[in-house]
Design a protein around this motif. Structure first.
Motif, short mmCIF file in Angstrom:
data_model
loop_
_atom_site.label_atom_id
_atom_site.label_comp_id
_atom_site.label_asym_id
_atom_site.label_seq_id
_atom_site.Cartn_x
_atom_site.Cartn_y
_atom_site.Cartn_z
N GLU A 150 -6.66 6.37 -7.65
CA GLU A 150 -6.30 7.73 -7.28
C GLU A 150 -6.94 8.78 -8.17
N ASP A 224 -1.67 4.86 -11.68
CA ASP A 224 -1.24 5.17 -10.31
C ASP A 224 0.10 4.50 -10.02
N LYS A 243 -3.90 0.72 -4.58
CA LYS A 243 -5.02 0.65 -3.64
C LYS A 243 -4.61 -0.17 -2.42
#
Length: 441
Positions: A150, A224, A243
């Protein structure tokens, strides 16, 4: 530390009582909650614990002959079918909400739940690192090894007497927060930063360690996931990266099963994208693990790896673990009897200072694609995992009150010093007759 954080730490002291067991919200067909917390009975050997882990459950902790796990209804049914007894401890998501709400005040989006504000968010961690580099510019420099999925920087602080120069001194690496919800580990890395920068001028022992080594600290390997875990000011119980998995509706990979040494080799991780220990579609599929690995690779100078020792901090169970994780053999390819003895000797020496239990990683259960096996298998780095406080505790194990941060991070000071000192020690030389378990030297 800010006044707000000191107040937050004090408030956390009011939440020390254990969570009451909640009544699971039952699945109509199986009677199991969507995500249940269970005590799995009969897992008293490494083989049995490995069998439990291979069911794809999220192993929360180990104590005696039982494992505490988070399991879906299908996973719980599979374990029961294989002869394991499951004692329901509660609905995991309900327990997360109860843990998040225990201070009884409103949550603030983007921060830790009320009472736990003394934990550092990613932005606050970054600010602490920048402050350390600014206030101690002679011995500390801040950089990044890359970016998360991210786009967050994977911050790296270097501490050395000539921090801006790449010297020939032995190097040491500390990594934290591979698993998103293990926030106490980020505090551990910040403790190392604070202790060696602030103590440099006044503590001769710390000064000597800094002057004779290059110390690297990476507090957020999985920023993230860590930020997602406190989304909306409530804990999510999140472990993996963020992800999306290609060809799947699942999100996230277990970063500590994503390293490319013995990746997905030995039943020590899951092929199921929805599993907590999913190893990813390929080794180093996650930008976070790839970036950290590339940094370590870059420390090979003149054909020699400069990083000599490493600790990857996790929670919980109070363990000191060393390679290999992918095999239960004490020695194997690339790990001689002399090297295995050094791992055990140093591990036991560190454990004697903090009261943790020292053991080979696979003595807990088999894992593959983890950072310790990669660091040793590829680079001959003396690499350990520390599973921090508490020894057990289910949901509270992952989210201990912020009031314990000072004591439980300082608890590892002596072990950290031992590991740094060990970086300058000569590696053992295998005797001509020393062979690994597969018969190779």
């Amino acid at each position: 530390m800010s006044t707000r954080r000191r107040i937050g730490g004090a408030l956390a002291a009011t939440g020390l009582a254990l969570l009451a067991v909640t009544t699971p919200v039952a699945n109509a067909r199986t009677g199991d909650p969507a995500r249940g917390l269970y005590s799995v009975e009969g897992a008293s050997t490494a083989e049995k614990r490995t069998e439990v882990a291979r069911a794809g459950v999220d192993v929360a902790g180990s104590r005696g002959g039982a494992l505490t796990v988070v399991a879906t209804p299908a996973q719980a049914a599979s374990l029961r079918a294989n002869g394991f007894g499951l004692k329901p401890l509660g609905d995991f998501d309900s327990m997360l909400k109860q843990r998040s709400d225990r201070a009884g005040t409103a949550a603030v989006a983007g921060d830790f739940p009320p009472g736990d504000e003394a934990y550092h968010t990613y932005a606050e961690t970054t600010a602490e690192l920048r402050k350390a580099a600014k206030d101690h510019g002679d011995i500390a420099t801040l950089s990044s090894v890359g970016k998360s999925y991210e786009g967050r920087e994977l911050n790296l602080l270097k501490i050395s007497d000539n921090a801006g120069t790449d010297e020939t001194e032995p190097e040491v690496l500390f990594t934290c927060n591979q698993h998103a919800r293990e926030h106490l580990t980020t505090e551990m890395c910040l403790r190392i930063v604070q202790r060696f920068t602030s103590g440099y001028a006044s503590d001769p022992a710390l000064k000597k360690l800094v002057d004779e080594h290059e110390i690297f600290v990476l507090p957020n390997v999985n920023p993230d996931g860590s930020e997602y875990d406190i989304a909306g000011g409530e804990y999510q119980g999140w472990r993996k990266t963020r992800k999306p998995v290609p060809g799947s509706g699942a999100i996230g990979t277990d970063p500590n099963r994503n390293w490319d040494y013995k990746w997905s080799c030995c039943g020590g991780s899951s092929d199921d994208p929805s599993a907590a220990d999913y190893h990813g579609p390929s080794a180093f599929s996650e930008p976070e693990t790839k970036a950290v690995a590339e940094f370590v690779d870059s420390r090979v100078v003149g054909g020699a790896q400069q990083i000599k020792t490493h600790i990857d901090f996790h929670t919980f169970s109070e363990l000191v673990l060393w390679p290999y994780g992918y095999t239960q053999a004490e020695t194997d390819t690339g790990l001689s009897a002399e090297e295995a003895k050094r791992f055990a000797d140093v591990g036991k020496k560190m454990a004697a200072t903090n009261g943790y239990t020292p053991e080979q990683s696979s003595d807990l259960y088999v894992t593959d694609g983890d950072v310790n096996d990669w660091a040793w298998g590829k680079h001959k780095i003396l690499s350990y995992t520390f599973e921090m406080y508490p020894k057990d505790g289910g949901i509270d194990g992952f989210y201990p009150p912020a009031s314990v941060i000072p004591e439980q991070t300082a608890r590892n000071d002596k072990a950290v010093d031992i590991l740094i000192t060990e970086a300058g020690a000569p590696a053992p030389t295998a005797s001509p007759s020393s062979k690994s378990a597969d018969g190779r030297t």
